[in-house]
Each structure stands twice: as structure tokens, then as C-alpha cells.
Design a protein around this motif. Structure first.
Motif, PDB file in Angstrom:
ATOM      1  N   GLU A 163      -3.560  -2.879 -11.856  1.00 50.18           N
ATOM      2  CA  GLU A 163      -4.732  -2.652 -12.701  1.00 50.18           C
ATOM      3  C   GLU A 163      -5.473  -1.381 -12.285  1.00 50.18           C
ATOM      4  O   GLU A 163      -6.002  -0.653 -13.121  1.00 50.18           O
ATOM      5  CB  GLU A 163      -5.667  -3.866 -12.653  1.00 50.18           C
ATOM      6  N   ILE A 164      -5.522  -1.123 -10.987  1.00 52.98           N
ATOM      7  CA  ILE A 164      -6.123   0.128 -10.501  1.00 52.98           C
ATOM      8  C   ILE A 164      -5.343   1.319 -11.041  1.00 52.98           C
ATOM      9  O   ILE A 164      -5.921   2.307 -11.516  1.00 52.98           O
ATOM     10  CB  ILE A 164      -6.145   0.147  -8.955  1.00 52.98           C
ATOM     11  N   ALA A 165      -4.012   1.213 -10.987  1.00 52.03           N
ATOM     12  CA  ALA A 165      -3.163   2.309 -11.457  1.00 52.03           C
ATOM     13  C   ALA A 165      -3.328   2.533 -12.959  1.00 52.03           C
ATOM     14  O   ALA A 165      -3.353   3.681 -13.423  1.00 52.03           O
ATOM     15  CB  ALA A 165      -1.698   2.005 -11.118  1.00 52.03           C
ATOM     16  N   HIS A 175       0.837  -1.204   0.000  1.00 53.60           N
ATOM     17  CA  HIS A 175       0.000   0.000   0.000  1.00 53.60           C
ATOM     18  C   HIS A 175       0.874   1.257   0.000  1.00 53.60           C
ATOM     19  O   HIS A 175       0.611   2.210  -0.739  1.00 53.60           O
ATOM     20  CB  HIS A 175      -0.908   0.005   1.234  1.00 53.60           C
ATOM     21  N   LYS A 176       1.888   1.255   0.830  1.00 55.48           N
ATOM     22  CA  LYS A 176       2.761   2.430   0.919  1.00 55.48           C
ATOM     23  C   LYS A 176       3.499   2.658  -0.396  1.00 55.48           C
ATOM     24  O   LYS A 176       3.680   3.806  -0.822  1.00 55.48           O
ATOM     25  CB  LYS A 176       3.759   2.256   2.067  1.00 55.48           C
ATOM     26  N   ALA A 177       3.920   1.570  -1.044  1.00 58.46           N
ATOM     27  CA  ALA A 177       4.644   1.701  -2.307  1.00 58.46           C
ATOM     28  C   ALA A 177       3.781   2.351  -3.391  1.00 58.46           C
ATOM     29  O   ALA A 177       4.283   3.095  -4.232  1.00 58.46           O
ATOM     30  CB  ALA A 177       5.135   0.329  -2.770  1.00 58.46           C
ATOM     31  N   TYR A 178       2.491   2.070  -3.369  1.00 60.02           N
ATOM     32  CA  TYR A 178       1.575   2.619  -4.370  1.00 60.02           C
ATOM     33  C   TYR A 178       0.885   3.908  -3.891  1.00 60.02           C
ATOM     34  O   TYR A 178       0.192   4.560  -4.667  1.00 60.02           O
ATOM     35  CB  TYR A 178       0.503   1.589  -4.724  1.00 60.02           C
ATOM     36  N   GLY A 179       1.040   4.230  -2.626  1.00 59.00           N
ATOM     37  CA  GLY A 179       0.370   5.403  -2.087  1.00 59.00           C
ATOM     38  C   GLY A 179      -1.108   5.206  -1.878  1.00 59.00           C
ATOM     39  O   GLY A 179      -1.884   6.168  -1.894  1.00 59.00           O
ATOM     40  N   TYR A 180      -1.549   3.955  -1.679  1.00 56.69           N
ATOM     41  CA  TYR A 180      -2.963   3.646  -1.517  1.00 56.69           C
ATOM     42  C   TYR A 180      -3.314   3.449  -0.038  1.00 56.69           C
ATOM     43  O   TYR A 180      -2.664   2.661   0.648  1.00 56.69           O
ATOM     44  CB  TYR A 180      -3.329   2.350  -2.261  1.00 56.69           C
ATOM     45  N   PRO A 181      -4.354   4.118   0.446  1.00 59.23           N
ATOM     46  CA  PRO A 181      -4.817   3.861   1.814  1.00 59.23           C
ATOM     47  C   PRO A 181      -5.570   2.533   1.871  1.00 59.23           C
ATOM     48  O   PRO A 181      -5.916   1.958   0.836  1.00 59.23           O
ATOM     49  CB  PRO A 181      -5.755   5.034   2.096  1.00 59.23           C
TER      50      PRO A 181
END
Length: 419
Positions: free
Chosen positions: A399-401, A227-233
Motif C-alpha cells: 500500500e505504501i508503494a 524491507h530489503k526486498a522493497y528497499g525500505y529502511p
């Protein structure tokens, strides 16, 4: 020359005028590669099938069918004129209001057609589709370079449209680097293009939430770094009486995750099934979990029902929390929805195609998908039946990105979907 070439062009479609009801179940797409896209567009009331229950995915789409689909996908107001523009699309033709609306929007340019004939029932071509898509999105003609090896087959004035749809991933080329501009488009291909188009035009990029039940330490160890690597909460739905026990996250870890933008929510105090409790017992589960979250200054605004969801939201949840989420579903939330019956999408051994399809559906419908799982394992770790592999989680994030979707907490999602 320009007019003669354009008679050949165009793509995309809705399909078969006025013959069937929307949101059909088609009997000839069960094993088809485009089943997910076709179903999404049917659910979104954009496409139709045939009276015999088929969709005929490999059949070619016509100009008339595509025009209707494009107008519906774009949400254009219907603007029939007193005097029809084309000699072969009069007021008697089922696609008449859609063609006139496309003309009014600048998508169809009548002067580009020979003797003002649209030839609505002819198959549409890939190059014409690219032109209509580009114009409907307001994309400039731009470069005279298409980006395909056979771009010289396309009139110079139309090449920029091809490049525009290529850059936005609306229409792909072939493995040999060609575009094959004069090929027709099948109904299956049109369905795929339309889903991408609905996303590109901003009809609804969709929201995604990633949530985890039961505060397993594997979430902190294997999911949190990703999560931290992608910046996603993310969201932790915790059973408060078990926080800090063996195999569970600690309060310190939950706080560290909140500092990184996560939300901590309630999954009740002891994970007891509400159907087995009386009002006093339900209040006890809600009250104790609420007070515990408050005691440790954790978010504590939202709730997920333990076990499979009952027929109706429990009214007591409203007294303690801002929402109540389900378990074991595989559905997305589309407005209007009941915030005390929030659907969550259970990630139980999902395949790559399943992940892509639910994300595309979320995008197409402008919905909100709340994914959830329990454990997150990696490498040689032994999974349980309610866990997800870290590699699968990373695929989901990729896929979200790719779709540039917004990842939110439940608190944020409720705020955004209320607008």
C-alpha cells in the motif's frame, strides 16, 4: 453542441456552505464504506456536513459544492471579481468567490456554458468532474481515447481528460468497463476522489517510518528480508541491556541492518517506566543506553519512551537524544509537532482498511506516520499480543508503494519535516 453537453458535466465537492464547523463528527457515516475518507477531509477542513449533524453520504454533490471543495483542496487564492462572470452566480451567492477563483485558475471555462449560466445547485456529473480535476492539475487533453467502453458517449474534445483521471486513479470506472459519464456523484464518492486528488496534486505525499521495539530476533528473521526486498529502511528501538540475550538480536545483526540503511535508536537501558523513577533513575536509563550505542558505533540519536507516554515530554531526554517517541498511540505527526512527543502508530492486529485509511490520511495531510510493532511472525509461528503477521507487513508495504510514499528513518524524517 459542446455548450449544451457541458451544462451536464462536472464532479467533486465540498459540501453545504457555511452551515457547520469544520472537523465535524457525523452521525450517519458510522458504518459507511467511505467513513475514513469523509473523516480525513473533515479533519483537513475541506468538507462540511449539515446542521443536524449528518453528512448525507449518498446525497448528490452540486457544482457549487464541488467547486468550493476543489478550490480549498488545491489551496487556490480567492479572487472574486467586480463583475460576476456567470449570470446565476452573483456576489450574493455563497460559492461566488470559489467559482471566480476556479475561473481565474483555468479550471472553469465560461464559454463552455449556455448563456453564461453555471447552474450551481445542480448535481455535477462524472465527466465534468474529470474535466475540472484534469485542468486543475494541468493535465493535457492528450488522447481522444478514454479507456472506457462507453467513451463514445463523451464529446471527443473531453475524452483526454477522462483518460487522464483514469490513469492517475482519481476516478474509477465500473466493473462492466464503463465510465457512465452523465451519472451524478455522491458526496461519499466525492470524498474518496478528493483524498486521491489531494495526493495527486502533491499537497503532501507524506512520510512513513517502520519501527520495531525490543530488538526481537524475529525482526531480523522475518521483517528485515521484506524491507530489503522493497528497499525500505527501518528503525530498531532497542533496550540496550537486552541486546544479544535469548530471543534478541545481536550487535552484529543490528550493524548489518544499519549497513542496509536502518537506524538503531534507544528504548532505554532496561525498559523501566519513567513515572516510577526519580531524576537520577531516568538519567541512568538515558545515559547507559546512550553510551552503549556509542560504544558499538550504532546510530543512537533518537529515543522512544518505555510504556505508555506520560502527559508531557520528559525534559531530560533533550540532553541525550534528538527526539522522544510515544508508545501505544494511533496518531500521525502533522506540522508543527513536538519532536520530543513524536506520535507512533501502534500496529496491533491492524485490518487492511485501517492500514489504507491511515496511509491516505498521511498523504492528504502531508504528515508523517511512524508505525511500530514488536515481533514479526510468519507461517505456523505463534504470535504474541504485540506482534504483526509478515503477510500484514507485506500488505502495508504494498500500500505504501501504491501511493509512492517515502519511507524514512526517524533521523531522516526529522530532517525532512523541519523544512
Amino acid at each position: 453542441m459542446k455548450k449544451y453537453l457541458l451544462v451536464l458535466l462536472f464532479t467533486l465537492a465540498c459540501f453545504c456552505p457555511g452551515q457547520n464547523v469544520f472537523a465535524q463528527t457525523f452521525n450517519d457515516i458510522q458504518d459507511h464504506w467511505a467513513k475514513g475518507y469523509i473523516s480525513q477531509l473533515s479533519d483537513a477542513n475541506v468538507i462540511r456536513g449539515y446542521p443536524d449533524g449528518t453528512f448525507k453520504p449518498e446525497g448528490n454533490i452540486t457544482r457549487a459544492e464541488f467547486t468550493k471543495a476543489l478550490v480549498l483542496s488545491r489551496g487556490l487564492p480567492l479572487k472574486p471579481t467586480v463583475n460576476p462572470t456567470f449570470t446565476d452566480v452573483g456576489a450574493y451567492h455563497w460559492c461566488y468567490p470559489y467559482v471566480e477563483s476556479a475561473i481565474a485558475a483555468g479550471i472553469i471555462v465560461p464559454d463552455e456554458y449556455v448563456q453564461t449560466a453555471f447552474i450551481p445547485d445542480e448535481p455535477i456529473t462524472r465527466v465534468e468532474a474529470a474535466i475540472f480535476l484534469s485542468r486543475s492539475l494541468g493535465l493535457a487533453e492528450g488522447s481522444g481515447f478514454t479507456g472506457f467502453d462507453d467513451g463514445n458517449q463523451i464529446p471527443v474534445e473531453f475524452r483526454g481528460y477522462i483518460r487522464a483521471v483514469k490513469e492517475r486513479g482519481l476516478i474509477a470506472g465500473y466493473p462492466d468497463g464503463t465510465f457512465r459519464p452523465w451519472n451524478p456523484i455522491s458526496r461519499a464518492e466525492a470524498s474518496t476522489i478528493l483524498v486521491r486528488y489531494m495526493y495527486e496534486q502533491g499537497k503532501g505525499k507524506g512520510l512513513v517510518t517502520i519501527s520495531y521495539d525490543h530488538q526481537f530476533s524475529s525482526v531480523f528473521e522475518n521483517a528485515f528480508p521484506l524491507h530489503k526486498a522493497y528497499g525500505y529502511p527501518g528503525v530498531n528501538y532497542v533496550c540496550t541491556s537486552s541486546v544479544g540475550s535469548e530471543g534478541a538480536m545481536t550487535v552484529k545483526q543490528l550493524k548489518e541492518m544499519e549497513d542496509a540503511g536502518w537506524e538503531t535508536a534507544s528504548h532505554s537501558a532496561n525498559h523501566l517506566h519513567f513515572k516510577d523513577l526519580d531524576e537520577k533513575g531516568i538519567r541512568d536509563q538515558l545515559e547507559r543506553s546512550k553510551q552503549w550505542l556509542k560504544q558499538y558505533s550504532l546510530t543512537g540519536e533518537n529515543f522512544a519512551y518505555p510504556f505508555r507516554f506520560a502527559a508531557a515530554p520528559n525534559p531530560l531526554v533533550r540532553e541525550y537524544y534528538n527526539s522522544g517517541a510515544t508508545s501505544y498511540d494511533k496518531q500521525i505527526n502533522v506540522k508543527p509537532f513536538n519532536s520530543y512527543k513524536l506520535s507512533r502508530y501502534y500496529l496491533q492486529k491492524p485490518g487492511e482498511e485501517e492500514i489504507k485509511e491511515v496511509l491516505d490520511k498521511t498523504v492528504a495531510e502531508g504528515g508523517w506516520t511512524i508505525f511500530y510493532t514488536h515481533n514479526v511472525y510468519k507461517g505456523n509461528q505463534t504470535p504474541d499480543d504485540k506482534s504483526i503477521n509478515q503477510d500484514t507487513l507485506q500488505f502495508l508495504f504494498d500500500e505504501i508503494a501504491k501511493r509512492n510514499m517515502q519511507v524514512v528513518t526517524v533521523k531522516q524524517g526529522l530532517q525532512l519535516m523541519s523544512r
